[in-house]
Design a protein around this motif. Structure first.
Motif, PDB file in Angstrom:
ATOM      1  N   VAL A   1      18.755 -68.524  60.131  1.00 22.00           N
ATOM      2  CA  VAL A   1      18.376 -69.179  58.861  1.00 22.00           C
ATOM      3  C   VAL A   1      18.178 -68.135  57.770  1.00 22.00           C
ATOM      4  CG1 VAL A   1      16.574 -70.511  57.693  1.00 22.00           C
ATOM      5  CG2 VAL A   1      17.357 -71.192  59.975  1.00 22.00           C
ATOM      6  N   ALA A   2      17.502 -67.032  58.111  1.00 24.39           N
ATOM      7  CA  ALA A   2      17.225 -65.978  57.124  1.00 24.39           C
ATOM      8  C   ALA A   2      18.519 -65.360  56.610  1.00 24.39           C
ATOM      9  CB  ALA A   2      16.342 -64.900  57.747  1.00 24.39           C
ATOM     10  N   ILE A   3      19.454 -65.091  57.506  1.00 26.26           N
ATOM     11  CA  ILE A   3      20.719 -64.473  57.099  1.00 26.26           C
ATOM     12  C   ILE A   3      21.503 -65.418  56.190  1.00 26.26           C
ATOM     13  CG2 ILE A   3      22.976 -63.683  57.928  1.00 26.26           C
ATOM     14  CD1 ILE A   3      21.517 -62.561  60.394  1.00 26.26           C
ATOM     15  N   ILE A   4      21.516 -66.711  56.525  1.00 25.57           N
ATOM     16  CA  ILE A   4      22.215 -67.692  55.672  1.00 25.57           C
ATOM     17  C   ILE A   4      21.594 -67.726  54.280  1.00 25.57           C
ATOM     18  CG2 ILE A   4      22.671 -70.153  55.332  1.00 25.57           C
ATOM     19  CD1 ILE A   4      22.920 -70.403  58.381  1.00 25.57           C
ATOM     20  N   ILE A   5      20.264 -67.718  54.245  1.00 25.13           N
ATOM     21  CA  ILE A   5      19.563 -67.760  52.950  1.00 25.13           C
ATOM     22  C   ILE A   5      19.882 -66.526  52.108  1.00 25.13           C
ATOM     23  CG2 ILE A   5      17.288 -67.650  51.844  1.00 25.13           C
ATOM     24  CD1 ILE A   5      16.238 -69.433  54.091  1.00 25.13           C
ATOM     25  N   VAL A   6      19.841 -65.330  52.735  1.00 27.45           N
ATOM     26  CA  VAL A   6      20.073 -64.119  51.940  1.00 27.45           C
ATOM     27  C   VAL A   6      21.537 -63.993  51.527  1.00 27.45           C
ATOM     28  CG1 VAL A   6      18.117 -62.874  52.918  1.00 27.45           C
ATOM     29  CG2 VAL A   6      20.358 -62.633  53.979  1.00 27.45           C
ATOM     30  N   LEU A   7      22.452 -64.542  52.325  1.00 25.57           N
ATOM     31  CA  LEU A   7      23.857 -64.529  51.911  1.00 25.57           C
ATOM     32  C   LEU A   7      24.042 -65.396  50.660  1.00 25.57           C
ATOM     33  CD1 LEU A   7      25.808 -64.741  55.310  1.00 25.57           C
ATOM     34  CD2 LEU A   7      25.506 -62.744  53.829  1.00 25.57           C
ATOM     35  N   ILE A   8      23.380 -66.550  50.660  1.00 26.95           N
ATOM     36  CA  ILE A   8      23.427 -67.421  49.477  1.00 26.95           C
ATOM     37  C   ILE A   8      22.751 -66.730  48.292  1.00 26.95           C
ATOM     38  CG2 ILE A   8      22.621 -69.601  48.498  1.00 26.95           C
ATOM     39  CD1 ILE A   8      22.820 -70.797  51.333  1.00 26.95           C
ATOM     40  N   PHE A   9      21.617 -66.101  48.561  1.00 27.92           N
ATOM     41  CA  PHE A   9      20.881 -65.377  47.509  1.00 27.92           C
ATOM     42  C   PHE A   9      21.743 -64.262  46.916  1.00 27.92           C
ATOM     43  CE2 PHE A   9      17.402 -62.170  46.480  1.00 27.92           C
ATOM     44  CZ  PHE A   9      17.044 -62.786  45.292  1.00 27.92           C
ATOM     45  N   GLY A  10      22.422 -63.509  47.783  1.00 25.18           N
ATOM     46  CA  GLY A  10      23.297 -62.436  47.310  1.00 25.18           C
ATOM     47  C   GLY A  10      24.437 -62.979  46.467  1.00 25.18           C
ATOM     48  N   TYR A  11      25.010 -64.101  46.921  1.00 21.98           N
ATOM     49  CA  TYR A  11      26.091 -64.729  46.154  1.00 21.98           C
ATOM     50  C   TYR A  11      25.598 -65.127  44.762  1.00 21.98           C
ATOM     51  CZ  TYR A  11      29.792 -68.037  44.899  1.00 21.98           C
ATOM     52  OH  TYR A  11      30.799 -68.699  44.243  1.00 21.98           O
ATOM     53  N   LEU A  12      24.388 -65.676  44.698  1.00 19.51           N
ATOM     54  CA  LEU A  12      23.837 -66.119  43.411  1.00 19.51           C
ATOM     55  C   LEU A  12      23.565 -64.936  42.479  1.00 19.51           C
ATOM     56  CD1 LEU A  12      21.381 -68.927  44.591  1.00 19.51           C
ATOM     57  CD2 LEU A  12      23.626 -69.198  43.500  1.00 19.51           C
ATOM     58  N   LEU A  13      23.057 -63.825  43.036  1.00 19.12           N
ATOM     59  CA  LEU A  13      22.820 -62.644  42.208  1.00 19.12           C
ATOM     60  C   LEU A  13      24.142 -62.097  41.673  1.00 19.12           C
ATOM     61  CD1 LEU A  13      20.046 -60.690  44.195  1.00 19.12           C
ATOM     62  CD2 LEU A  13      19.786 -62.203  42.213  1.00 19.12           C
ATOM     63  N   GLY A  14      25.160 -62.079  42.519  1.00 20.62           N
ATOM     64  CA  GLY A  14      26.477 -61.642  42.058  1.00 20.62           C
ATOM     65  C   GLY A  14      27.039 -62.604  41.032  1.00 20.62           C
ATOM     66  N   ALA A  15      26.802 -63.907  41.260  1.00 20.42           N
ATOM     67  CA  ALA A  15      27.281 -64.923  40.319  1.00 20.42           C
ATOM     68  C   ALA A  15      26.617 -64.759  38.959  1.00 20.42           C
ATOM     69  CB  ALA A  15      27.004 -66.316  40.871  1.00 20.42           C
ATOM     70  N   ALA A  16      25.347 -64.332  38.949  1.00 20.64           N
ATOM     71  CA  ALA A  16      24.648 -64.097  37.682  1.00 20.64           C
ATOM     72  C   ALA A  16      25.369 -63.018  36.879  1.00 20.64           C
ATOM     73  CB  ALA A  16      23.204 -63.681  37.953  1.00 20.64           C
ATOM     74  N   ASN A  17      25.799 -61.954  37.566  1.00 20.21           N
ATOM     75  CA  ASN A  17      26.582 -60.916  36.883  1.00 20.21           C
ATOM     76  C   ASN A  17      27.902 -61.478  36.385  1.00 20.21           C
ATOM     77  OD1 ASN A  17      24.771 -58.763  37.244  1.00 20.21           O
ATOM     78  ND2 ASN A  17      25.549 -58.319  39.293  1.00 20.21           N
ATOM     79  N   GLY A  18      28.516 -62.318  37.222  1.00 20.00           N
ATOM     80  CA  GLY A  18      29.787 -62.918  36.836  1.00 20.00           C
ATOM     81  C   GLY A  18      29.672 -63.791  35.608  1.00 20.00           C
ATOM     82  N   LEU A  19      28.581 -64.549  35.503  1.00 26.81           N
ATOM     83  CA  LEU A  19      28.368 -65.414  34.341  1.00 26.81           C
ATOM     84  C   LEU A  19      28.134 -64.596  33.073  1.00 26.81           C
ATOM     85  CD1 LEU A  19      26.114 -68.227  35.858  1.00 26.81           C
ATOM     86  CD2 LEU A  19      28.508 -68.404  35.139  1.00 26.81           C
ATOM     87  N   LEU A  20      27.392 -63.491  33.206  1.00 30.32           N
ATOM     88  CA  LEU A  20      27.155 -62.626  32.052  1.00 30.32           C
ATOM     89  C   LEU A  20      28.461 -62.036  31.533  1.00 30.32           C
ATOM     90  CD1 LEU A  20      23.931 -60.697  33.167  1.00 30.32           C
ATOM     91  CD2 LEU A  20      24.120 -62.359  31.308  1.00 30.32           C
ATOM     92  N   VAL A  21      29.348 -61.658  32.467  1.00 29.23           N
ATOM     93  CA  VAL A  21      30.613 -61.035  32.091  1.00 29.23           C
ATOM     94  C   VAL A  21      31.591 -62.052  31.519  1.00 29.23           C
ATOM     95  CG1 VAL A  21      32.663 -59.843  32.993  1.00 29.23           C
ATOM     96  CG2 VAL A  21      30.372 -59.130  33.725  1.00 29.23           C
TER      97      VAL A  21
END
Length: 347
Positions: free
Chosen positions: A127-147
């Protein structure tokens, strides 16, 4: 036959120079071969038998690969980002933020989030690994939205998030030292034939997948098209913003993988200093591997070679007793040399 005739006409030196100038992967492979030879010579041959020498040589290489697997995974994502003409300076801070999230989730102490819900052991880890993978995707997506939507230059966007992610993480983690369960360490330390090579296997699997994506899929071709000529890509029907967004989101996902490996390998994380300079290591590996900082050209295999060159260089500097503060200078010289020596036509 034609290749042999062409080689004989221009001579070996001419053929070698032609390959060096036209094929980034060739020059990177030659540089790696030289580093491997140097590494072997420095280790020496003062052993009682060939088997003893080979065991020492193999152990040294496993340690090098294992210690650099997480950085190698991030370098793979950085390659795709640079191929679009972008950059991600926030990977080190993203690694820390994700690591903090992971450690809070699996904390074996009284403050463990999942333990508070009665979830422990393997189910909690999954469960923890799934959550952090989603969290990592969202943090990367935040950079993508800014760009993309924010139209912020990648350098500025990720420089900003680099400071935000680390600052916020340090604020929430001050005075809190999560305890990583011993069983979780098996993700990285599980032995196969007396060798702890799981991080290496993770790195290899991700490299194979991304190599296929970059070479055999429409998304891979679109990455090259966007980096080569963004306007031409738009005219060809490529959704440039969508491609860039997915590349940065993928970068965040890969950092999450790397952070998980790092936590399971070390069992702790220094939230103030972990990941500092990681972006430079990832960029260096990509550039040394033949990725053009102008975008439009890069290779996953080349980045793996580039990461190995950087890793072996760091190991050699350590064996030679070079002061830690001078090691980054050598790394900088290698990056500059790679750019100067690999002045090839963009594909």
């Amino acid at each position: 036959m034609e290749h042999s005739n062409a080689k004989s006409k221009i001579g070996f030196i001419g053929w070698f120079k032609q390959k060096w100038d036209s094929e980034p992967l060739f020059s990177t492979a030659i540089a790696l071969l030289i580093m491997i030879v140097l590494q072997t010579l420095v280790l020496g041959f003062d052993y009682d038998s060939f088997g003893e020498w080979f065991q020492a040589w193999l152990n040294n290489w496993i340690n090098i690969l294992r210690n650099n697997a997480a950085t190698g995974i991030i370098a793979l994502g950085m390659t795709l980002v640079i191929m679009t003409g972008g950059i991600d300076l926030a990977v080190g801070s993203t690694l820390v933020a994700i690591g903090a999230m992971l450690m809070m989730l699996i904390d074996a102490g009284t403050k463990g989030i999942l333990a508070g819900f009665g979830l422990t052991g393997a189910p909690a880890f999954i469960v923890a690994i799934i959550i952090v993978l989603i969290f990592g995707y969202l943090l990367g997506a935040a950079n993508g939205l800014l760009v993309t939507l924010g139209r912020t230059p990648p350098f500025i966007a990720t420089l900003g998030t680099m400071m935000v992610f680390r600052s916020v993480t340090q604020h929430f983690m001050q005075g809190y030292n999560p305890t990583v369960p011993v069983d979780f360490l098996q993700l990285a330390s599980f032995q196969i034939g007396n060798f702890m090579i799981m991080p290496i296997i993770y790195w290899a699997i991700i490299a194979i997948i991304l190599h296929y994506v970059s070479k055999r899929t429409t998304f891979g071709r679109q990455i090259i098209a966007v980096g080569s000529n963004e306007k031409a890509a738009k005219l060809s029907g490529v959704n440039v913003n969508k491609v860039k967004f997915h590349v940065y989101a993928l970068m965040g996902l890969l950092v999450a993988f790397a952070s998980t490996i790092q936590v399971s390998r070390i069992g702790a994380m220094d939230f103030a200093n972990a990941g500092r300079g990681l972006e430079m290591d990832a960029i260096a590996a990509a550039v040394v591997g033949g990725t053009s900082m102008m975008g439009g050209r890069g290779s996953i295999v080349g980045t793996v070679f580039g990461m190995l060159i950087i890793a072996v260089m760091n190991n050699l500097l350590n064996l030679f007793g070079v002061p830690p503060f001078l090691r980054d200078a050598f790394k900088g010289f290698i990056v500059i040399a790679a750019v100067l020596l690999q002045r090839k036509e963009r594909i």
